[in-house]
Design a protein around this motif. Sequence first.
Motif, short mmCIF file in Angstrom:
data_model
loop_
_atom_site.label_atom_id
_atom_site.label_comp_id
_atom_site.label_asym_id
_atom_site.label_seq_id
_atom_site.Cartn_x
_atom_site.Cartn_y
_atom_site.Cartn_z
N ASP A 214 0.96 -1.32 -0.08
CA ASP A 214 0.02 0.16 -0.09
C ASP A 214 0.91 1.32 -0.06
OD1 ASP A 214 1.00 -0.13 2.44
OD2 ASP A 214 -0.83 -0.11 3.44
N ASP A 215 2.17 1.18 -0.52
CA ASP A 215 2.98 2.24 -0.58
C ASP A 215 3.12 3.16 -1.91
OD1 ASP A 215 4.36 0.45 -1.69
OD2 ASP A 215 6.39 0.73 -0.43
N GLY A 216 2.42 2.42 -2.85
CA GLY A 216 2.58 3.19 -4.19
C GLY A 216 3.78 2.87 -4.93
N LEU A 217 4.63 1.85 -4.46
CA LEU A 217 5.67 1.47 -5.13
C LEU A 217 5.73 -0.20 -5.17
CD1 LEU A 217 8.45 3.54 -3.17
CD2 LEU A 217 7.31 4.23 -5.37
N ALA A 218 6.26 -0.70 -6.33
CA ALA A 218 6.66 -2.02 -6.50
C ALA A 218 8.21 -2.12 -6.01
CB ALA A 218 6.46 -2.50 -7.94
N ASP A 219 8.60 -3.14 -5.41
CA ASP A 219 10.03 -3.51 -5.21
C ASP A 219 10.24 -4.44 -6.32
OD1 ASP A 219 9.02 -2.34 -2.72
OD2 ASP A 219 10.57 -3.42 -1.63
N VAL A 220 11.29 -4.08 -6.87
CA VAL A 220 12.09 -4.99 -8.10
C VAL A 220 13.40 -5.63 -7.53
CG1 VAL A 220 12.81 -4.89 -10.64
CG2 VAL A 220 11.10 -3.45 -9.73
N VAL A 221 13.50 -6.92 -7.86
CA VAL A 221 14.53 -7.61 -7.39
C VAL A 221 15.25 -8.32 -8.66
CG1 VAL A 221 15.71 -9.36 -5.97
CG2 VAL A 221 13.58 -8.01 -5.03
N ILE A 222 16.46 -8.27 -8.91
CA ILE A 222 16.80 -8.58 -10.18
C ILE A 222 18.16 -9.39 -9.87
CG2 ILE A 222 18.11 -7.94 -12.26
CD1 ILE A 222 16.53 -5.33 -12.14
N SER A 223 18.32 -10.72 -10.22
CA SER A 223 19.36 -11.68 -9.95
C SER A 223 20.21 -12.07 -11.06
CB SER A 223 18.85 -12.93 -9.22
OG SER A 223 19.94 -13.70 -8.95
N TYR A 224 21.39 -11.73 -10.90
CA TYR A 224 22.38 -12.20 -11.92
C TYR A 224 22.94 -13.37 -11.66
CZ TYR A 224 22.29 -7.43 -13.44
OH TYR A 224 21.87 -5.79 -14.02
N ALA A 225 22.52 -14.36 -10.87
CA ALA A 225 23.16 -15.51 -10.20
C ALA A 225 23.07 -16.71 -11.27
CB ALA A 225 22.78 -15.85 -8.94
N VAL A 226 23.88 -16.84 -12.22
CA VAL A 226 23.51 -17.73 -13.39
C VAL A 226 24.46 -18.84 -13.47
CG1 VAL A 226 22.34 -16.02 -14.98
CG2 VAL A 226 24.65 -16.30 -14.99
N SER A 227 25.51 -18.82 -12.61
CA SER A 227 26.54 -20.01 -12.74
C SER A 227 25.96 -20.98 -11.62
CB SER A 227 27.78 -19.48 -12.05
OG SER A 227 27.84 -19.17 -10.98
N PRO A 228 26.16 -22.14 -11.76
CA PRO A 228 25.67 -23.44 -10.74
C PRO A 228 25.89 -22.99 -9.33
CG PRO A 228 26.95 -24.32 -12.82
CD PRO A 228 27.16 -22.87 -12.95
#
Length: 296
Positions: A214-228
């Motif tokens: 309800d704060d008017g914002l979306a929290d965006v999480v981006i992961s680059y963890a692609v190695s095994p």
Amino acid sequence: MAEHGFLVIGNAAAGGVDETARATVLEELSGDVVTFDVERPGDMERALADHPARVPVVLGGDGTVHAVVAALLARGELAERPIGLVPLGTGNDLARALGIPLDPREAARALAGGRERTLDLLVDDEGGIVVNAVHVGVGAHASEHAVVLKPLLRRAAYAVGALVAGVRSKGWRLRVKVDGEPVTDGRRRVLMVGIGNGVSIGGGTPLAPHARPDDGLADVVISYAVSPLARLSFGVLLRRGRHPERADVVTVRGRGVTVEGEPVPANADGELFPPATHRAWTVRRAAWRVIVPQDA
């Protein structure tokens, strides 16, 4: 109790409602209550149209809430009709975020004496909606595997699906913008883009640990963890809500999010979407209301 009574909605397409749980809910509401089970396309809209003065009460999970919200939005009634929730789904992540009890009797009791809370809504560029969270990439692959396992493993299906997807995924080259500002440029592979209105996915995995619906914002999480090894470590920390501590995880907040690049699948509130090269979401602030416990 609602001034004009409750419309209690179950979803047969999502596996139906346990009859013992339904009886418990109806006993607690014990008033002017109509029940309706959605079985085929158009049933949801028909139920809402036939009972325009009643408060819709979802017996189910985030997917059924998603369907009710989408139907109310299409009817132009979303701002006027609050929604009740008795969380009988597999994950129940929206209920967890709102402090709604997971026990059916306690949830129904809280509903009968609850208060309305105004929430944000994510709306995509094709008119689709997200009430809790959308994840693009490996999370959608995990959900695909979990769908097959849910009848047997229930909530544990998410963890097993995530393990299988994590082993197989190599990531996608994606460009992500938040409020028009580039966050990734598409040259580095991305394992996952998570967009949280609520906190968790998959029955309590804290995708966006600091999100507020309800704060008017979306929290965006981006992961680059692609190695095994990185995928394994990321998965462990994700379950604990500590993944933002990683150097290969970026978190940002905003009102508009765009993801484009290689075709990548998505999952919005448990609904799976096939690979696409472009998606965009915008926060619509204070778009709808849910009845929550007085002390939540």
